[in-house]
Scaffold this active site. Sequence first.
Site, PDB file in Angstrom:
ATOM      1  N   PRO A 202       0.848  -1.206   0.000  1.00  0.00           N
ATOM      2  CA  PRO A 202       0.000   0.000   0.000  1.00  0.00           C
ATOM      3  C   PRO A 202       0.882   1.254   0.000  1.00  0.00           C
ATOM      4  CG  PRO A 202      -0.082  -1.111   2.130  1.00  0.00           C
ATOM      5  CD  PRO A 202       0.832  -1.919   1.275  1.00  0.00           C
ATOM      6  N   ASP A 374       5.718   2.627   2.374  1.00  0.00           N
ATOM      7  CA  ASP A 374       4.851   1.473   2.619  1.00  0.00           C
ATOM      8  C   ASP A 374       4.006   1.792   3.854  1.00  0.00           C
ATOM      9  OD1 ASP A 374       3.769  -0.940   3.434  1.00  0.00           O
ATOM     10  OD2 ASP A 374       5.529  -2.116   2.835  1.00  0.00           O
ATOM     11  N   HIS A 375       2.722   1.961   3.628  1.00  0.00           N
ATOM     12  CA  HIS A 375       1.850   2.423   4.719  1.00  0.00           C
ATOM     13  C   HIS A 375       1.673   1.375   5.819  1.00  0.00           C
ATOM     14  CE1 HIS A 375      -0.588   5.252   6.640  1.00  0.00           C
ATOM     15  NE2 HIS A 375      -1.517   5.482   5.740  1.00  0.00           N
ATOM     16  N   ARG A 376       2.120   0.140   5.550  1.00  0.00           N
ATOM     17  CA  ARG A 376       2.035  -0.870   6.618  1.00  0.00           C
ATOM     18  C   ARG A 376       3.090  -0.618   7.680  1.00  0.00           C
ATOM     19  NH1 ARG A 376       2.928  -6.013   2.999  1.00  0.00           N
ATOM     20  NH2 ARG A 376       4.554  -4.589   2.327  1.00  0.00           N
TER      21      ARG A 376
END
Length: 398
Positions: A202, A374-376
């Site tokens: 994401p 990376d939004h994680r």
Amino acid sequence: MKEIELKVPNLGEAEDTEIIEISVKKGDKLNKNDPIIVLESEKAAMEVPSDYDGTIKDIMVKEGDSVKEGVVFAVIEIEETEKIKTKEEKTTSTSPEPAIITNTQSISEVTSIDFSGINAGPAVRKIARELEIDLKKINGSGKNAMITKEDLKNYIHSSTSNTPSFASLDSLKDFGEFKVEQLSKIRKLGAKNLTQSWTSIPHVTHFEEIDISIIEEQRAELNKTSETKLTPLSYLVMKTISALQEFPQFNAALVGEGEIMLRKYFNIGIAVDTKDGLLVPVIKEADKLNITEVANEIIKLADKAKNKKLLERNLSGGTFSISSLGPMGGTGFTPIINPPEVAILGVSRAKKVPFLEGDQLVEKTILPVALSYDHRVINGADAGKFMNFLKSEIEKGI
Ligand code: CAO
């Protein structure tokens, strides 16, 4: 036992349709939802499934027949006890024996995808319809280019393993002149890696404009005497390392089943445009180098990349990447993360702008940058802090 006449359902707007497939034969035992026939109108192919568990007693049509709504196409024998869910039965509680029930399921109730012109058996159509797969994207390997179960499986496998989807040449060849070129191995590999990154991570991109006026002055001064030509990129590498040291989650990898590996070494990948495609060689232990050494490494690696001299070790072990489009332009772009890294900095073309400082109009050189992350692993506030730090470090100069 009851015998039920199966009739061509409501065809929606289509007046009549052709039977393109009969999926059963006399004596076949069917389960509810098994396909019986496939109809094709000008716009779509529609599978007519069985509403019952039962045995096919008779088939009144053949492939190629043109049929209208209400035409009986088969008779099915079912257990007396089977619950018959048709509109007639719902309104007629005392149905005659043996019951002659009409299959009145309307076409709009049958899942309909445009499979016109597709050569595929009912089982393949059924799976494709359930999974909403466009069979037109699949090249059939069977007789008359029929799409086999194996073709469908391979397609599903390649889609789920994130390989890039390519259109079939056949589906595009009738619209005008064209020339076909092979993608180089580097581009094919790049396509796979980029697709995998783009579809599995994401991405969020954070944009900023950085004043590089001081750096540009220092660079011009140094370049008067330096044997190695310094570009803004070497400064960005140095300043990015300071930001990575301050915010270690940007120098991380997401590993195992959800662990963040915070790397204490700083290997910076630099995207290099070559005629065969994009390569990202890595400046190893860039934190241990001074600015001239960083500039030298960029020149050396870019030269190797352009002359196909990179070794595997030059391309592996990166912890963060920078993609500089620099003079090639653009006011901004969204770079794609290079896994297992979790962030990447994209650099666009610097431009000189008039800037109001107090009541003085001064000239400044502004560099647009974009940080994809990376939004994680990283949230928006982290990205904001990282970018503010990077901006203030760069604006101070070396
Ligand atoms: N804005 C304006 N000018 C810039 C600039 C920027 N952001 N960055 C560099 N420049 C200038 C340089 O100063 C140099 O100008 P002078 O000759 O007047 O000093 C000129 O542009 C050429 O620089 P360069 O491209 O040779 O050197 P670099 O260190 O900036 O970049 C490299 C090296 C290998 C990264 C570059 O050649 C390259 O291949 N870039 C493409 C990367 C790419 O394709 N990224 C996109 C990936 S997504 O598909």
